[in-house]
Enzyme design. Structure first.
Site, PDB file in Angstrom:
ATOM      1  CB  ILE A 133       6.043  -3.117   3.896  1.00 46.94           C
ATOM      2  CG1 ILE A 133       6.930  -2.313   4.833  1.00 46.94           C
ATOM      3  CG2 ILE A 133       6.532  -2.959   2.466  1.00 46.94           C
ATOM      4  CD1 ILE A 133       8.386  -2.714   4.781  1.00 46.94           C
ATOM      5  CD  GLU A 134       3.707  -8.626   2.593  1.00 50.79           C
ATOM      6  OE1 GLU A 134       2.992  -9.352   1.885  1.00 50.79           O
ATOM      7  OE2 GLU A 134       4.504  -9.075   3.450  1.00 50.79           O
ATOM      8  CG  MET A 135      -2.642  -6.801   2.120  1.00 53.72           C
ATOM      9  SD  MET A 135      -3.860  -8.107   2.381  1.00 53.72           S
ATOM     10  CE  MET A 135      -3.922  -8.836   0.732  1.00 53.72           C
TER      11      MET A 135
ATOM     12  CB  ILE B 137      -0.967   0.010   1.201  1.00 52.17           C
ATOM     13  CG1 ILE B 137      -0.216   0.048   2.527  1.00 52.17           C
ATOM     14  CG2 ILE B 137      -1.898  -1.195   1.176  1.00 52.17           C
ATOM     15  CD1 ILE B 137      -1.113   0.346   3.712  1.00 52.17           C
TER      16      ILE B 137
ATOM     17  CG  ASN C 254       4.457  -6.838   6.136  1.00 53.39           C
ATOM     18  OD1 ASN C 254       4.796  -5.685   5.954  1.00 53.39           O
ATOM     19  ND2 ASN C 254       5.308  -7.840   6.148  1.00 53.39           N
TER      20      ASN C 254
END
Length: 311
Positions: free
Chosen positions: A136-138, A94, A134
């Protein structure tokens, strides 16, 4: 450099993930039926297969509402058209945040043991929870993700069909996604038909490449029906960078795991470039050249990684 080795890797891999690409969710009978070359799926005792659960998992896998800003789904990084892997070096989360690793294929995860490149998740269910929270991810929290889905009336009905009640909890989300992922199977490739007795299934070049594949002991790590030992090895990938990713060592703190990463499957590899945990190898030719030179030397280089001296 022996391009036959590349051709046989393509022959090993090229098959159809039978359940997904034709838009089918397997029936109870299909749950124990797998394509040629694969082993029966062992379903977890605490998460047995049901078509209702697989269908719920399919919808969740493609739903961007699992992410904090509604911009990413599981399929954003595990792209169906790229063998449920990622066509970029590393993942983008994201707000455009860049990760440090390439998302591996989801295909044949039913046969995998520890999940992620570093093996930090023991099961698919545990793995499914990781990217959601996470940053850095979702970039979500499990609580916020659950609340998002609770607000969708259609989901409440689907959870009731899959689990018996409308309760939406993170463990059920993970179980549904993992169930769907276990139905993503790749088999019945030219290699599988060749091994089953059809000696014309591979081209002459692929058959020669197969012999080289075994002679150079590629099959020592890329072994069995899924072409992976599920073990961790140090090839020296990225180890010469200023701040190298130390892989499995970051999880176990065992010096033997320093710089080691999980051996990936070769299934559908022709569609899942780029390669290695950091996406540093763009093509299969690059991969073969990397192995041919003996990887990148470092203090913990796997003893089986030596120059191949291919002509």
């Amino acid at each position: 450099m022996v391009r036959s080795a590349v051709r046989v890797m393509q022959g090993l891999a090229l098959a159809t993930p039978v359940f997904f690409l034709f838009g089918q969710v397997p029936t109870a009978a299909d749950a124990v039926s797998v394509p040629l070359g694969l082993l029966p799926i062992v379903w977890p005792s605490d998460n047995p297969y049901s078509p209702e659960k697989a269908e719920l998992g399919r919808l969740l896998f493609f739903d961007k509402r699992l992410s904090a800003d509604g911009s990413l789904s599981c399929a954003s990084c595990h792209v169906p058209q790229h063998a449920f892997a990622e066509p970029t070096e590393v993942s983008t989360g994201i707000r455009g945040q860049k990760g440090t690793r390439n998302a591996p294929t989801v295909l044949n995860r039913a046969y995998s043991m520890a999940q992620f490149w570093d093996g930090r998740a023991a099961t698919l269910e545990e793995q499914a929870k990781g990217p959601i929270a996470n940053p850095i991810e979702m970039g979500n929290t499990h609580e916020a993700c659950v609340n998002n889905l609770k607000g969708v009336p259609g989901y409440r009905a689907l959870f009731a069909r899959a689990f018996g009640t409308e309760d939406v909890i993170i463990d059920r989300i993970a179980k549904a996604v993992a169930t769907f992922e276990r139905t993503l199977l790749s088999g019945n490739s030219p290699y599988d038909r060749y091994k089953a007795g059809d000696k014309k299934a591979l081209t002459p070049a692929q058959a020669r490449g197969f012999k080289i594949f075994n002679k150079t002991k590629c099959d020592k790590c890329h072994e069995g029906p899924n072409f992976t030992s599920n073990k961790f090895h140090n090839l020296g990938v990225g180890i010469d960078k200023p701040n190298p990713d130390l892989g499995r060592y970051e999880i176990t703190k065992d010096p033997r795991d320093w710089g080691a990463f999980k051996t990936p499957t070769l299934r559908e590899i022709v569609f899942s470039s780029p390669y290695m945990h950091d996406g540093s190898q763009k093509t299969l030719d690059d991969v073969i050249e990397f192995y041919d030179k003996g990887g990148t030397y470092n203090k913990n280089l796997d003893p089986d990684i030596k120059p191949l001296k291919l002509t």
